[in-house]
Design a protein around this motif. Structure first.
Motif, PDB file in Angstrom:
ATOM      1  N   LYS A 163       0.828  -1.202   0.000  1.00 14.71           N
ATOM      2  CA  LYS A 163       0.000   0.000   0.000  1.00 14.71           C
ATOM      3  C   LYS A 163       0.869   1.261   0.000  1.00 14.71           C
ATOM      4  O   LYS A 163       0.462   2.291  -0.550  1.00 14.71           O
ATOM      5  CB  LYS A 163      -0.929  -0.019   1.214  1.00 14.71           C
ATOM      6  CG  LYS A 163      -1.951  -1.142   1.170  1.00 14.71           C
ATOM      7  CD  LYS A 163      -2.767  -1.211   2.441  1.00 14.71           C
ATOM      8  CE  LYS A 163      -3.710  -2.406   2.430  1.00 14.71           C
ATOM      9  NZ  LYS A 163      -4.444  -2.540   3.708  1.00 14.71           N
ATOM     10  N   ASP A 164       2.051   1.177   0.611  1.00 14.77           N
ATOM     11  CA  ASP A 164       2.964   2.318   0.593  1.00 14.77           C
ATOM     12  C   ASP A 164       3.374   2.670  -0.838  1.00 14.77           C
ATOM     13  O   ASP A 164       3.478   3.840  -1.208  1.00 14.77           O
ATOM     14  CB  ASP A 164       4.219   2.026   1.423  1.00 14.77           C
ATOM     15  CG  ASP A 164       3.924   2.018   2.919  1.00 14.77           C
ATOM     16  OD1 ASP A 164       2.943   2.669   3.330  1.00 14.77           O
ATOM     17  OD2 ASP A 164       4.680   1.370   3.671  1.00 14.77           O
ATOM     18  N   PHE A 165       3.597   1.629  -1.655  1.00 11.69           N
ATOM     19  CA  PHE A 165       3.975   1.863  -3.046  1.00 11.69           C
ATOM     20  C   PHE A 165       2.819   2.489  -3.817  1.00 11.69           C
ATOM     21  O   PHE A 165       3.016   3.367  -4.651  1.00 11.69           O
ATOM     22  CB  PHE A 165       4.407   0.555  -3.700  1.00 11.69           C
ATOM     23  CG  PHE A 165       4.980   0.727  -5.081  1.00 11.69           C
ATOM     24  CD1 PHE A 165       6.247   1.260  -5.265  1.00 11.69           C
ATOM     25  CD2 PHE A 165       4.245   0.360  -6.199  1.00 11.69           C
ATOM     26  CE1 PHE A 165       6.771   1.425  -6.530  1.00 11.69           C
ATOM     27  CE2 PHE A 165       4.761   0.527  -7.480  1.00 11.69           C
ATOM     28  CZ  PHE A 165       6.031   1.065  -7.648  1.00 11.69           C
ATOM     29  N   VAL A 166       1.592   2.040  -3.524  1.00 17.48           N
ATOM     30  CA  VAL A 166       0.411   2.650  -4.149  1.00 17.48           C
ATOM     31  C   VAL A 166       0.348   4.128  -3.799  1.00 17.48           C
ATOM     32  O   VAL A 166       0.088   4.980  -4.662  1.00 17.48           O
ATOM     33  CB  VAL A 166      -0.879   1.933  -3.694  1.00 17.48           C
ATOM     34  CG1 VAL A 166      -2.108   2.645  -4.251  1.00 17.48           C
ATOM     35  CG2 VAL A 166      -0.874   0.481  -4.133  1.00 17.48           C
ATOM     36  N   ALA A 167       0.581   4.436  -2.522  1.00 21.77           N
ATOM     37  CA  ALA A 167       0.545   5.831  -2.082  1.00 21.77           C
ATOM     38  C   ALA A 167       1.566   6.674  -2.838  1.00 21.77           C
ATOM     39  O   ALA A 167       1.267   7.794  -3.279  1.00 21.77           O
ATOM     40  CB  ALA A 167       0.809   5.899  -0.571  1.00 21.77           C
ATOM     41  N   GLN A 168       2.780   6.157  -3.006  1.00 23.36           N
ATOM     42  CA  GLN A 168       3.817   6.881  -3.741  1.00 23.36           C
ATOM     43  C   GLN A 168       3.417   7.085  -5.196  1.00 23.36           C
ATOM     44  O   GLN A 168       3.603   8.158  -5.770  1.00 23.36           O
ATOM     45  CB  GLN A 168       5.139   6.121  -3.661  1.00 23.36           C
ATOM     46  CG  GLN A 168       5.738   6.069  -2.259  1.00 23.36           C
ATOM     47  CD  GLN A 168       6.967   5.172  -2.197  1.00 23.36           C
ATOM     48  OE1 GLN A 168       7.506   4.753  -3.209  1.00 23.36           O
ATOM     49  NE2 GLN A 168       7.387   4.859  -0.978  1.00 23.36           N
ATOM     50  N   ARG A 169       2.877   6.058  -5.808  1.00 23.82           N
ATOM     51  CA  ARG A 169       2.492   6.119  -7.220  1.00 23.82           C
ATOM     52  C   ARG A 169       1.402   7.165  -7.452  1.00 23.82           C
ATOM     53  O   ARG A 169       1.406   7.875  -8.475  1.00 23.82           O
ATOM     54  CB  ARG A 169       1.989   4.752  -7.675  1.00 23.82           C
ATOM     55  CG  ARG A 169       3.058   3.686  -7.779  1.00 23.82           C
ATOM     56  CD  ARG A 169       3.539   3.488  -9.183  1.00 23.82           C
ATOM     57  NE  ARG A 169       2.489   3.083 -10.100  1.00 23.82           N
ATOM     58  CZ  ARG A 169       2.660   2.998 -11.420  1.00 23.82           C
ATOM     59  NH1 ARG A 169       3.828   3.288 -11.942  1.00 23.82           N
ATOM     60  NH2 ARG A 169       1.662   2.620 -12.204  1.00 23.82           N
ATOM     61  N   LEU A 170       0.459   7.262  -6.513  1.00 22.55           N
ATOM     62  CA  LEU A 170      -0.697   8.137  -6.707  1.00 22.55           C
ATOM     63  C   LEU A 170      -0.552   9.486  -6.010  1.00 22.55           C
ATOM     64  O   LEU A 170      -1.424  10.342  -6.150  1.00 22.55           O
ATOM     65  CB  LEU A 170      -1.969   7.433  -6.216  1.00 22.55           C
ATOM     66  CG  LEU A 170      -2.335   6.135  -6.946  1.00 22.55           C
ATOM     67  CD1 LEU A 170      -3.628   5.557  -6.382  1.00 22.55           C
ATOM     68  CD2 LEU A 170      -2.481   6.367  -8.449  1.00 22.55           C
ATOM     69  N   GLY A 171       0.535   9.669  -5.256  1.00 19.58           N
ATOM     70  CA  GLY A 171       0.755  10.940  -4.584  1.00 19.58           C
ATOM     71  C   GLY A 171      -0.197  11.191  -3.438  1.00 19.58           C
ATOM     72  O   GLY A 171      -0.599  12.342  -3.183  1.00 19.58           O
ATOM     73  N   ILE A 172      -0.575  10.112  -2.722  1.00 19.27           N
ATOM     74  CA  ILE A 172      -1.441  10.231  -1.561  1.00 19.27           C
ATOM     75  C   ILE A 172      -0.777   9.510  -0.389  1.00 19.27           C
ATOM     76  O   ILE A 172       0.274   8.905  -0.544  1.00 19.27           O
ATOM     77  CB  ILE A 172      -2.841   9.645  -1.830  1.00 19.27           C
ATOM     78  CG1 ILE A 172      -2.731   8.169  -2.264  1.00 19.27           C
ATOM     79  CG2 ILE A 172      -3.560  10.460  -2.903  1.00 19.27           C
ATOM     80  CD1 ILE A 172      -4.067   7.502  -2.563  1.00 19.27           C
TER      81      ILE A 172
END
Length: 216
Positions: A163-172
């Motif tokens: 989920k941390d990688f998702v956050a980085q990818r989406l800027g959230i």
């Protein structure tokens, strides 16, 4: 070094248990079967209680599928690969909805079983050929109303390791990712299509046409 992956095999046929142990132990690196038996209690007691992955046959000495046992294992946080003679789509989808990380038929052979077990050890779903067919053939008309952002977060999560990688990818933030995923689960639950695990959400997303099997 990482600890070796371990498994417990629940199947009422000794030849199947022996074959599974041989296949898993012959991989590179090998997967160690620490316990096996014809009753699901082997997954709750002794070394089986600490195994990383539970390989579960659905029919243990009777005609009724062991769906209650599957549900209890998943609710206890166990990572389950269902390994069954049954090849019907309804049973496969039911097992995924209950939280199994993979539904594998016994006709699919050693390579798929080893890969499914490795994926389950990481907490990841695995889609063998027969399951791909089941999912591709299921398009529910009863879909939750997901926002564009919720769909984006969901698809990114399927294709990311964390989920941390998702956050980085989406800027959230990771907290925002968690909030989106929790709302998605609530929306599915409200229409009677619970998806408590990542594997179950994958199944729902494929059923609803949000992603294709080839996207995973």
């Amino acid at each position: 070094m990482e600890s070796p992956l371990t498994a417990v095999v629940v199947d009422d046929h000794p030849a199947v248990r022996a074959g599974v142990a041989h296949w898993l132990g012959s991989g590179t690196p090998p997967i160690t079967v620490v316990a096996g038996g014809e009753d699901v209690r082997v997954a709750w007691l002794g070394e089986g209680a600490d195994a990383d992955v539970v390989i579960l046959d659905l029919h243990l000495g009777g005609p009724t599928p062991a769906l209650g046992d599957l549900r209890r294992l998943v609710e206890a946080g166990r990572r389950v690969v269902v390994y069954s003679m049954r090849a019907d789509d309804e049973t496969a989808l039911t097992c995924l909805e209950l939280g199994a990380l993979c539904y594998l038929t016994k006709a699919e052979g050693a390579d798929h079983l080893v890969e499914a077990t490795r994926a389950a050890g990481r907490g990841d779903p695995y889609t063998p050929p027969s399951l791909a067919g089941a999912l591709a053939g299921d398009r529910s008309d009863h879909r939750p109303a997901l926002s564009a952002r919720e769909t984006e977060v969901l698809v990114e999560w399927f294709q990311s390791e964390s989920k941390d990688f998702v956050a980085q990818r989406l800027g959230i933030t990771a907290s925002t990712v968690n909030s989106h995923l929790e709302r998605i689960r609530i929306k599915y639950a409200q229409i009677g299509r619970e998806a408590p695990t990542k594997a179950a959400l994958v199944a729902r997303a494929i059923q609803d046409g949000l992603i294709g099997v080839d996207d995973l």
